[in-house]
Design a protein around this motif. Structure first.
Motif, mmCIF file in Angstrom:
data_model
loop_
_atom_site.group_PDB
_atom_site.id
_atom_site.type_symbol
_atom_site.label_atom_id
_atom_site.label_comp_id
_atom_site.label_asym_id
_atom_site.label_seq_id
_atom_site.Cartn_x
_atom_site.Cartn_y
_atom_site.Cartn_z
ATOM 1 N N LYS A 47 0.823 -1.217 0.000
ATOM 2 C CA LYS A 47 0.000 0.000 0.000
ATOM 3 C C LYS A 47 0.850 1.257 0.000
ATOM 4 C CE LYS A 47 -4.042 -2.084 2.271
ATOM 5 N NZ LYS A 47 -5.186 -1.868 3.207
ATOM 6 N N HIS A 230 -3.844 1.151 -15.830
ATOM 7 C CA HIS A 230 -4.118 1.749 -14.516
ATOM 8 C C HIS A 230 -2.917 1.601 -13.600
ATOM 9 C CE1 HIS A 230 -7.013 3.053 -11.262
ATOM 10 N NE2 HIS A 230 -7.193 3.902 -12.262
ATOM 11 N N LEU A 264 -12.048 -9.211 -6.217
ATOM 12 C CA LEU A 264 -11.604 -7.938 -5.628
ATOM 13 C C LEU A 264 -10.978 -7.046 -6.685
ATOM 14 C CD1 LEU A 264 -10.051 -8.920 -2.172
ATOM 15 C CD2 LEU A 264 -12.398 -8.286 -2.742
ATOM 16 N N GLY A 266 -10.576 -7.362 -11.290
ATOM 17 C CA GLY A 266 -11.411 -7.256 -12.490
ATOM 18 C C GLY A 266 -12.676 -8.090 -12.431
ATOM 19 N N ALA A 293 -23.237 -4.595 4.213
ATOM 20 C CA ALA A 293 -21.873 -4.281 3.742
ATOM 21 C C ALA A 293 -21.041 -3.654 4.854
ATOM 22 C CB ALA A 293 -21.945 -3.332 2.547
ATOM 23 N N LYS A 296 -19.154 -6.018 10.054
ATOM 24 C CA LYS A 296 -17.885 -6.751 10.022
ATOM 25 C C LYS A 296 -18.104 -8.253 10.139
ATOM 26 C CE LYS A 296 -15.326 -3.299 9.361
ATOM 27 N NZ LYS A 296 -15.023 -3.138 7.936
ATOM 28 N N ARG A 301 -19.690 -7.581 0.850
ATOM 29 C CA ARG A 301 -19.134 -6.237 0.584
ATOM 30 C C ARG A 301 -19.881 -5.631 -0.584
ATOM 31 N NH1 ARG A 301 -12.664 -5.441 0.921
ATOM 32 N NH2 ARG A 301 -12.558 -5.167 3.160
ATOM 33 N N PHE A 305 -17.496 -0.959 -5.149
ATOM 34 C CA PHE A 305 -17.249 0.215 -4.300
ATOM 35 C C PHE A 305 -15.866 0.127 -3.664
ATOM 36 C CE2 PHE A 305 -20.198 3.536 -2.895
ATOM 37 C CZ PHE A 305 -21.190 3.381 -3.851
ATOM 38 N N ARG A 308 -8.141 0.962 -3.913
ATOM 39 C CA ARG A 308 -6.892 1.135 -3.202
ATOM 40 C C ARG A 308 -6.325 2.538 -3.385
ATOM 41 N NH1 ARG A 308 -3.106 -2.391 -1.848
ATOM 42 N NH2 ARG A 308 -4.800 -3.342 -0.645
ATOM 43 N N ARG A 357 -14.520 6.179 5.081
ATOM 44 C CA ARG A 357 -13.484 5.321 4.486
ATOM 45 C C ARG A 357 -13.202 5.674 3.016
ATOM 46 N NH1 ARG A 357 -16.255 2.768 8.261
ATOM 47 N NH2 ARG A 357 -15.168 1.334 9.698
HETATM 48 C C1 SDX Z 1 -10.242 -2.756 -9.740
HETATM 49 O O1 SDX Z 1 -5.823 -1.133 -8.284
HETATM 50 C C2 SDX Z 1 -6.438 -0.832 -9.371
HETATM 51 O O2 SDX Z 1 -6.103 0.091 -10.078
HETATM 52 C C3 SDX Z 1 -7.576 -1.774 -9.738
HETATM 53 C C4 SDX Z 1 -8.489 -1.325 -10.871
HETATM 54 C C5 SDX Z 1 -7.768 -1.305 -12.193
HETATM 55 O O3 SDX Z 1 -8.177 -0.537 -13.075
HETATM 56 O O4 SDX Z 1 -6.839 -2.138 -12.377
HETATM 57 O O5 SDX Z 1 -9.010 -0.018 -10.608
HETATM 58 C C6 SDX Z 1 -9.676 -2.293 -11.047
HETATM 59 O O6 SDX Z 1 -9.817 -3.765 -9.254
HETATM 60 C C7 SDX Z 1 -11.276 -1.907 -9.038
HETATM 61 C C8 SDX Z 1 -11.725 -2.505 -7.664
HETATM 62 C C9 SDX Z 1 -12.771 -3.604 -7.928
HETATM 63 N N1 SDX Z 1 -13.055 -4.332 -6.642
HETATM 64 C C10 SDX Z 1 -14.241 -4.197 -6.016
HETATM 65 O O7 SDX Z 1 -15.127 -3.408 -6.351
HETATM 66 C C11 SDX Z 1 -14.409 -5.133 -4.810
HETATM 67 C C12 SDX Z 1 -14.990 -4.351 -3.619
HETATM 68 N N2 SDX Z 1 -13.944 -3.410 -3.137
HETATM 69 C C13 SDX Z 1 -13.116 -3.841 -2.050
HETATM 70 O O8 SDX Z 1 -12.870 -5.218 -1.947
HETATM 71 C C14 SDX Z 1 -11.934 -2.917 -1.783
HETATM 72 O O9 SDX Z 1 -12.415 -1.643 -1.765
HETATM 73 C C15 SDX Z 1 -10.717 -2.970 -2.700
HETATM 74 C C16 SDX Z 1 -10.186 -4.344 -2.812
HETATM 75 C C17 SDX Z 1 -11.041 -2.432 -4.046
HETATM 76 C C18 SDX Z 1 -9.648 -2.067 -2.068
HETATM 77 O O10 SDX Z 1 -9.304 -2.637 -0.873
HETATM 78 P P1 SDX Z 1 -8.160 -2.000 0.086
HETATM 79 O O11 SDX Z 1 -7.542 -0.816 -0.559
HETATM 80 O O12 SDX Z 1 -7.272 -3.110 0.539
HETATM 81 O O13 SDX Z 1 -8.970 -1.429 1.260
HETATM 82 P P2 SDX Z 1 -9.481 -2.282 2.497
HETATM 83 O O14 SDX Z 1 -9.993 -3.614 2.030
HETATM 84 O O15 SDX Z 1 -8.411 -2.277 3.542
HETATM 85 O O16 SDX Z 1 -10.748 -1.420 3.001
HETATM 86 C C19 SDX Z 1 -10.571 -0.297 3.885
HETATM 87 C C20 SDX Z 1 -11.837 -0.289 4.720
HETATM 88 C C21 SDX Z 1 -12.094 -1.609 5.444
HETATM 89 O O17 SDX Z 1 -12.870 -1.341 6.592
HETATM 90 P P3 SDX Z 1 -12.087 -1.088 8.023
HETATM 91 O O18 SDX Z 1 -11.140 -2.282 8.207
HETATM 92 O O19 SDX Z 1 -11.354 0.231 7.887
HETATM 93 O O20 SDX Z 1 -13.191 -1.063 9.057
HETATM 94 O O21 SDX Z 1 -12.992 -0.105 3.875
HETATM 95 C C22 SDX Z 1 -13.816 -1.254 3.943
HETATM 96 C C23 SDX Z 1 -12.988 -2.374 4.502
HETATM 97 O O22 SDX Z 1 -13.801 -3.325 5.183
HETATM 98 N N3 SDX Z 1 -14.270 -1.543 2.569
HETATM 99 C C24 SDX Z 1 -15.499 -1.909 2.235
HETATM 100 C C25 SDX Z 1 -15.472 -2.024 0.839
HETATM 101 N N4 SDX Z 1 -14.252 -1.739 0.388
HETATM 102 C C26 SDX Z 1 -13.502 -1.453 1.476
HETATM 103 N N5 SDX Z 1 -16.608 -2.142 2.974
HETATM 104 C C27 SDX Z 1 -17.717 -2.496 2.286
HETATM 105 N N6 SDX Z 1 -17.788 -2.625 0.923
HETATM 106 C C28 SDX Z 1 -16.667 -2.404 0.185
HETATM 107 N N7 SDX Z 1 -16.719 -2.529 -1.135
#
Ligand code: SDX
Length: 428
Positions: A47, A230, A264, A266, A293, A296, A301, A305, A308, A357
């Motif tokens: 990160k 990206h 998580l 594509g 969502a 915990k 999820r 939404f 990173r 967040r």
């Molecule tokens: C892509 O990296 C890129 O560039 C990727 C991409 C590209 O073009 O290549 O943009 C394409 O992969 C987009 C992302 C697609 N994935 C999703 O939509 C899956 C849902 N999103 C999550 O799994 C998550 O947001 C990630 C994987 C995208 C990012 O995860 P991070 O950066 O590791 O963040 P995290 O998991 O540590 O979340 C931080 C907090 C956590 O809560 P706390 O521990 O602080 O209490 O936010 C929460 C998470 O639980 N959280 C969510 C959430 N995403 C993060 N809670 C509910 N729903 C979600 N979608």
């Protein structure tokens, strides 16, 4: 005078250079850290860790900026063709008309897949997920082009492999769909542009004429551009690390397809539609699902939404959301999933959990709705992402090989058993 970072360790002060990019991003260069201090850094998920310096794509997560080789995606999505953007990413500048014609015609010439590969498809069950088929088909291309096995053989050989991959991926993708449908394969047509050719191979049948709807091919062109690169995301970093061992381009891209498949990454575009359908089937109570969502204890999820890097809006999601409205209106489609998506977005963006967040819709949140409108089946959504991301993967792999970057090999902190003696089984 460039900045210096100082680290105090064991009573000593160590100095490390600070480097700055062309968009004023800064990094502490720790490439000599372990030799100087005996320490490594630890950063699960990387990160806070830069793996490379790159001149291909710049994004600013706070400001929602995304540029390919200095051009904004807003301008490219509006004015360019996907093949122009592919050339820009791979070769560094927008092509003039001659370069574009040569590039386009060379790709067109290589769209056919070796006839022997057709029998590979027949071995797959109808339920085979097309990402699994695509990853193995792309790696199998290396067995038909042995000259590609040495990535540094010659610039001409590298360019030929790049052209073959750009040309054949849509054919392999469309054939994986036709195979799943147990429909006859449709061959590429040289008089069609890149997007129209793919749509033709996907939806035409040998028994009737098929005309590509320009609304559909234009929407596909825009979607592919928005997915084209990206920077150092999960699948691109996979392509780079596989390529860093001097594995060939086909093997490196095959690994990238596998990494992209995850929900998580594509795979989220497929997961978003499945989530919306689940909410629709459950009566459309978005508040209930937003609560899930946030819980915990609940593995659910909000797919599509969060991101990173984007801690503000994902600029691609903004463009795709507008394109969604345009395409559905032009095609006269009223998709209940779009209404659920908009309600979900509104509720989430007003909710403290998501706001605190910085969780916003990402590129995958609306793309599935457009793909549905274009007639693309859900299991093909991540394949569409792969077709769009291919030029970015290639550009990143090419940059890595041409910069002679070292083989990727991260370190670790060991937390396992300390030394112990072997004990015979009778004494365990
Ligand atoms: C892509 O990296 C890129 O560039 C990727 C991409 C590209 O073009 O290549 O943009 C394409 O992969 C987009 C992302 C697609 N994935 C999703 O939509 C899956 C849902 N999103 C999550 O799994 C998550 O947001 C990630 C994987 C995208 C990012 O995860 P991070 O950066 O590791 O963040 P995290 O998991 O540590 O979340 C931080 C907090 C956590 O809560 P706390 O521990 O602080 O209490 O936010 C929460 C998470 O639980 N959280 C969510 C959430 N995403 C993060 N809670 C509910 N729903 C979600 N979608």
């Amino acid at each position: 005078m460039s900045e210096i970072a100082k680290i105090e360790l064991d009573g000593k002060t160590f100095e490390f250079p600070v480097i700055e990019g062309t968009e004023n991003e800064k990094a502490i260069d720790i490439s000599k850290l372990r030799d100087a201090t005996g320490y490594i850094t630890l950063d699960p998920g990387y990160k806070n860790t830069g793996a490379t310096k790159s001149s291909i794509t710049y994004l600013d997560g706070e400001k929602g900026i995304l540029h390919y080789r200095g051009y904004s995606i807003e301008q490219l999505a509006e004015k360019a063709s996907f093949i122009e953007v592919a050339y820009l990413l791979i070769y560094g500048n927008l092509p003039n008309q001659t370069d574009l014609d040569v590039f386009t015609n060379s790709i067109t010439k290589h769209t056919l897949v070796h006839e022997d590969m057709k029998q590979f498809f027949e071995a797959y069950p109808a339920k085979a997920h097309p990402m699994g088929v695509l990853a193995s088909m792309v790696c199998s291309l290396s067995t038909f082009y042995p000259e590609s096995l040495d990535p540094n053989r010659s610039p001409e050989a590298k360019d030929l492999t790049i052209l073959r991959l750009l040309a054949k991926l849509p054919t392999l993708a469309a054939w994986s769909y036709k195979n799943a449908m147990r429909h006859p394969f449709m061959y590429p047509k040289n008089d069609l542009d890149y997007c129209s050719n793919f749509l033709h191979m996907m939806f035409a049948m040998p028994t009737e004429d098929y005309t590509v709807d320009p609304v559909v091919s234009n929407a596909l062109n825009k979607l592919l551009i928005l997915h084209a690169d990206h920077e150092q995301n999960c699948s691109t970093s996979t392509v780079r690390i596989v390529g860093s061992s001097q594995a060939n381009l086909y093997a490196s891209i095959s690994a990238g397809i596998s990494a992209l498949w995850g929900p998580l990454h594509g795979g989220a575009n497929q997961a978003v539609i499945e989530m919306l359908e689940q909410i629709h089937a459950d009566g459309g109570d978005v508040d209930k699902w937003v609560t899930k969502a946030k819980d915990k204890e609940d593995p659910f999820r909000l797919m599509g939404f969060g991101h990173r890097v984007y801690k503000n809006f994902d600029p691609r999601a903004t463009i795709i959301k507008k394109a969604c409205d345009d395409v559905l209106e032009k095609m006269g489609i009223n998709d209940p999933m779009l209404e659920i998506a908009k309600k979900l977005e509104k509720v989430a963006l007003e909710d403290e959990y998501f706001k605190s967040r910085n969780l916003y819709p990402n590129v995958d949140f609306y793309s599935g709705i457009i793909y549905r409108a274009l007639g693309i089946p859900t299991e093909m959504f991540t394949v569409m992402f792969a077709i769009g991301r291919l030029p970015g993967w290639i550009a990143q792999w090419k940059e890595m090989t041409e910069n002679n970057e070292p083989i990727g090999r991260p370190r670790q902190i060991y937390t396992g058993a300390t030394p112990r003696e072997y004990v015979s089984i009778e004494k365990r």
